[in-house]
Design a protein around this motif. Structure first.
Motif, PDB file in Angstrom:
ATOM      1  N   PRO A 182      33.744   0.842   7.449  1.00 57.40           N
ATOM      2  CA  PRO A 182      35.329   0.572   7.983  1.00 57.40           C
ATOM      3  C   PRO A 182      36.907   1.521   7.946  1.00 57.40           C
ATOM      4  O   PRO A 182      36.776   2.467   7.001  1.00 57.40           O
ATOM      5  CB  PRO A 182      35.653  -0.758   6.152  1.00 57.40           C
TER       6      PRO A 182
ATOM      7  N   PHE B  49      39.724   1.973   7.735  1.00 61.24           N
ATOM      8  CA  PHE B  49      40.568   1.735   6.616  1.00 61.24           C
ATOM      9  C   PHE B  49      39.812   2.336   5.032  1.00 61.24           C
ATOM     10  O   PHE B  49      40.557   3.198   4.208  1.00 61.24           O
ATOM     11  CB  PHE B  49      40.697   0.647   6.204  1.00 61.24           C
ATOM     12  N   TRP B  50      38.525   2.568   4.981  1.00 57.23           N
ATOM     13  CA  TRP B  50      38.369   3.152   3.808  1.00 57.23           C
ATOM     14  C   TRP B  50      38.180   4.813   4.355  1.00 57.23           C
ATOM     15  O   TRP B  50      38.801   5.391   3.240  1.00 57.23           O
ATOM     16  CB  TRP B  50      36.573   2.945   3.289  1.00 57.23           C
TER      17      TRP B  50
ATOM     18  N   ILE C 210      41.574   6.231   3.809  1.00 62.90           N
ATOM     19  CA  ILE C 210      41.878   6.533   2.188  1.00 62.90           C
ATOM     20  C   ILE C 210      41.289   7.526   1.968  1.00 62.90           C
ATOM     21  O   ILE C 210      40.957   8.583   0.967  1.00 62.90           O
ATOM     22  CB  ILE C 210      41.669   5.080   1.144  1.00 62.90           C
ATOM     23  N   LEU C 211      39.766   7.949   2.453  1.00 61.87           N
ATOM     24  CA  LEU C 211      39.068   8.925   2.108  1.00 61.87           C
ATOM     25  C   LEU C 211      39.918  10.359   2.519  1.00 61.87           C
ATOM     26  O   LEU C 211      39.992  11.291   1.750  1.00 61.87           O
ATOM     27  CB  LEU C 211      37.252   9.389   1.933  1.00 61.87           C
TER      28      LEU C 211
ATOM     29  N   LEU D 191      42.906  10.590   3.505  1.00 64.28           N
ATOM     30  CA  LEU D 191      43.847  10.586   1.860  1.00 64.28           C
ATOM     31  C   LEU D 191      43.339  11.629   1.033  1.00 64.28           C
ATOM     32  O   LEU D 191      44.214  12.658   0.907  1.00 64.28           O
ATOM     33  CB  LEU D 191      44.496   9.884   2.105  1.00 64.28           C
ATOM     34  N   LEU D 192      42.446  11.168   0.466  1.00 65.63           N
ATOM     35  CA  LEU D 192      42.784  11.759  -1.075  1.00 65.63           C
ATOM     36  C   LEU D 192      41.959  13.216  -0.156  1.00 65.63           C
ATOM     37  O   LEU D 192      42.353  14.331  -1.434  1.00 65.63           O
ATOM     38  CB  LEU D 192      41.126  10.763  -1.387  1.00 65.63           C
TER      39      LEU D 192
ATOM     40  N   VAL E 263      45.688  14.634  -0.718  1.00 64.51           N
ATOM     41  CA  VAL E 263      45.891  15.074  -2.351  1.00 64.51           C
ATOM     42  C   VAL E 263      44.880  16.201  -2.764  1.00 64.51           C
ATOM     43  O   VAL E 263      44.920  16.737  -3.710  1.00 64.51           O
ATOM     44  CB  VAL E 263      45.063  14.166  -2.761  1.00 64.51           C
TER      45      VAL E 263
ATOM     46  N   VAL F 203      47.578   1.341   6.087  1.00 66.17           N
ATOM     47  CA  VAL F 203      46.897   3.078   5.580  1.00 66.17           C
ATOM     48  C   VAL F 203      47.680   3.779   5.646  1.00 66.17           C
ATOM     49  O   VAL F 203      47.782   4.257   4.170  1.00 66.17           O
ATOM     50  CB  VAL F 203      45.403   3.353   5.641  1.00 66.17           C
TER      51      VAL F 203
ATOM     52  N   TYR G 171      42.475  -5.907   1.310  1.00 61.92           N
ATOM     53  CA  TYR G 171      43.213  -5.110   1.048  1.00 61.92           C
ATOM     54  C   TYR G 171      44.227  -5.204   1.140  1.00 61.92           C
ATOM     55  O   TYR G 171      45.967  -4.612   0.560  1.00 61.92           O
ATOM     56  CB  TYR G 171      42.314  -3.609   2.324  1.00 61.92           C
TER      57      TYR G 171
ATOM     58  N   GLN H 137      43.779   2.709  -4.036  1.00 61.33           N
ATOM     59  CA  GLN H 137      45.247   3.602  -3.377  1.00 61.33           C
ATOM     60  C   GLN H 137      45.924   4.490  -4.220  1.00 61.33           C
ATOM     61  O   GLN H 137      46.983   5.230  -3.843  1.00 61.33           O
ATOM     62  CB  GLN H 137      45.916   3.388  -2.304  1.00 61.33           C
TER      63      GLN H 137
END
Lengths: 318, 296
Positions: free
Chosen positions: A142, A144-145, A148-149, A151-152, A156, A259, B236, B256
């Motif tokens: 997906p 969106f996952w 997020i990864l 972004l991580l 980050v 996201v 989500y 998140q």
């Protein structure tokens, strides 16, 4: 010409049913929308006033005709929260989504074309299995996952992307690229996987055609046969199928914008869902569906220009 | 007309040197998608059914002395901001995901298949101008946007999520059922059923439907993968099942906020989500390939 007219005629009932569906959305709400919007403490007078503002106190047919007449004049209503024109709100947010969609398709094409061509040319080899396995994984992850990864990892952990706030392209192209790159790749990977599968299948078929055999017989190099003769023919069905991809892409962008906190069309929809701004929800859903219908119509018409067999076949497709 | 005796072999293959990288013969002959997909789907369904028995902790068991712990022998997938075991929540999240996805399939197929069969059987004005144009109108909505809008209008909760996702699946099932109906209509057994005095409903649902089922099952398997993603997306966004019920999408949403402190919180629910989508996609592709081979 006959095909074009037929195609346009079949769009009319689709638009009619679409308008009924979008109009009905607000009536799916259990109970009175005005009461839900104002909360339990609302006075009957306030509920009545909002009912009148939303036009909910009129007979259903009159409500629909009024809504449709506004719609035909480009008026999607007024936001129940911001008290601004819904059309204006959508127009303000649409450029971000269009930019994201274009970026996504660029990423998808850059990944899908080399891999799709390699998979079709090297059929039965390990490289084909690897490409197709990668496509299966790409379709299944997906966006969106993946977002997020990203972004991580990039924000980050490695601090490679320091600015995640949206900056319009005309203000600073570099900052815009910095905030749009990750969302485009996150959504683009899935679209690339879909495109790769279509391209590989269509190119495999084209490589088996007689004109390709003629090209081989003329003594052309492998790359010329594939890229100059087979690929242009393989692109015709891919073009049509990519029209269908638009709907999936728009849906995917809604959540990607969420996201990455991009102020696009999708974020407007999600925000209006949570603020119970039903007129904006109706308006955004309608515009999304209209975009899909128009893009598919244009692709169909373009397809009929590119491939004469479509024009001569005639007949209406159900 | 083709001049080559083996039309399925492209000249590229005929002219190129024998491929050295060919996979083992057994792998080429078998249907790896079907085999791997079936094993994975059985594994996921097993986990879904056995979650209460194999889970080391309860999905909502809060432990403030073990907040945001990294993966360890006690908590294989770590713990979240409330000290809840991530493995337990992923196992129970599988239940939520399967429940909503199967429910959506029931809604989508329950409406789409009869509508498609009826449209294909009667054809004419009803099919061309009404039913298929309504299907086109539903299909014009991006799947996730339709699910989002319907879930917003109907309200959050698993039942409404099933309806919202299921309505988006109606066009897929209706088109498949209609195409199958058109293929079956010309066959002799339909004429035989008509001559025997069967009603239209009996012909459609007792005679044609069983013969049209296989492609519908393939579609259902592939639609299951899209439903899982749509369900996780709604969760989500906060429009699916409500807290504290464990679900992969809501786990990702809350994770998140802890990217810096507990990155593992986004990794494991996402992997579970990808594994289940890959499984159903592989199974669907595998069945499709098996069917194509059978037909050819």
């Amino acid at each position: 010409m006959r095909y074009v007219i037929q195609r346009l005629i079949t769009t009319i009932p689709v638009l009619f049913f679409l308008s009924i569906m979008v109009f009905s959305f607000i009536h799916l709400i259990p109970g009175n929308p005005a009461e839900i919007l104002l909360g339990q403490d609302a006075t009957p007078q306030a509920v009545h006033a909002l009912d009148a503002q939303m036009g909910l106190n009129r007979p259903l047919l009159m409500q629909y005709l009024g809504w449709l007449s506004n719609l035909l004049r480009g008026n999607l209503g007024t936001s129940l929260v911001d008290h601004e024109s819904v059309s204006q709100l959508i127009l303000q947010r649409l450029p971000v989504t269009v930019e994201l969609a274009v970026g996504t398709m660029v990423v998808a094409i850059l990944i899908a074309f080399p891999l799709g061509i390699a998979a079709a040319v090297m059929r039965g080899r390990v490289s084909e299995f690897v490409a197709m396995f990668a496509a299966t994984i790409g379709i299944s992850v997906p966006p969106f996952w993946l977002g997020i990864l990203f972004l991580l990892l990039f924000t980050v952990k490695f601090h490679l992307v320091t600015n995640s706030l949206y900056v319009p392209i005309w203000q600073s192209p570099l900052k815009n690229l910095e905030c749009m790159l990750l969302p485009c790749i996150a959504t683009g990977i899935r679209e690339a996987a879909v495109l790769l599968r279509m391209l590989r299948s269509s190119l495999t078929d084209a490589l088996g055609e007689d004109f390709v055999r003629t090209a081989w017989a003329k003594g052309l190099r492998g790359s010329a046969v594939t890229l100059r003769h087979a690929l242009p023919n393989a692109l015709v069905p891919v073009l049509t199928a990519s029209g269908l991809q638009i709907a999936g892409l728009l849906g995917g962008l809604v959540i990607t914008e969420q996201v990455f906190s991009l102020p696009g069309f999708g974020q407007l929809l999600v925000q209006s869902v949570f603020s119970r701004d039903y007129t904006t929800v109706q308006g955004t859903a309608l515009v999304a569906a209209l975009i899909v219908i128009i893009v598919n119509l244009l692709i169909d018409l373009m397809y009929s220009r590119i491939d004469p067999r479509i024009r001569t076949d005639g007949g209406m497709e159900a | 007309m083709s001049l080559v005796p083996e039309p399925h072999l492209s000249p590229v293959e005929q002219t190129s040197a024998p491929a050295r990288n060919l996979p083992p013969r057994r792998l080429r002959l078998a249907n790896p998608s079907l085999v791997i997909g079936s094993i994975l789907v059985f594994f996921i369904l097993g986990v879904t059914l056995l979650a209460p028995y194999i889970s080391p902790y309860g999905p909502n068991q809060v432990n403030y002395s073990a907040v945001l712990q990294a993966p360890s022998a006690h908590h294989w997938f770590g713990t979240d901001q409330l000290g809840r075991d991530q493995l337990a929540r992923i196992l129970f999240g599988a239940r939520t995901s399967m429940e909503v996805s199967v429910g959506s399939l029931v809604v989508g197929a329950g409406i789409g298949v009869p509508v498609g069969l009826i449209a294909g059987y009667y054809r004419g004005f009803l099919d061309t101008w009404i039913i298929m144009r309504i299907i086109d109108a539903i299909q014009a909505f991006p799947f996730l946007i339709l699910a989002l809008v319907l879930a917003a209008m109907l309200g959050p909760g698993s039942r409404n999520a099933m309806i919202a996702i299921g309505i988006g699946l109606v066009p897929t099932f209706a088109r498949t059922a209609r195409a199958q109906m058109l293929q079956e209509l010309g066959k002799d057994y339909i004429d035989a059923a008509r001559v025997a005095g069967c009603t239209h409903a009996r012909i459609i649902f007792r005679h044609i439907l069983p013969n049209a089922l296989t492609p519908i099952i393939v579609q259902a398997t592939l639609a299951m993968a899209s439903s899982i993603v749509a369900e996780a997306s709604l969760e989500y966004l906060g429009l699916g099942v409500q807290p504290p019920t464990a679900s992969w999408g809501s786990m990702l949403q809350s994770a998140q906020g802890y990217l810096q402190l507990a990155p593992w919180l986004v990794v494991f629910p996402g992997l579970a989500l990808v594994l289940s989508v890959v499984s159903f996609n592989l199974l669907g592709d595998g069945i499709q390939r098996w069917l194509n081979r059978k037909i050819s």
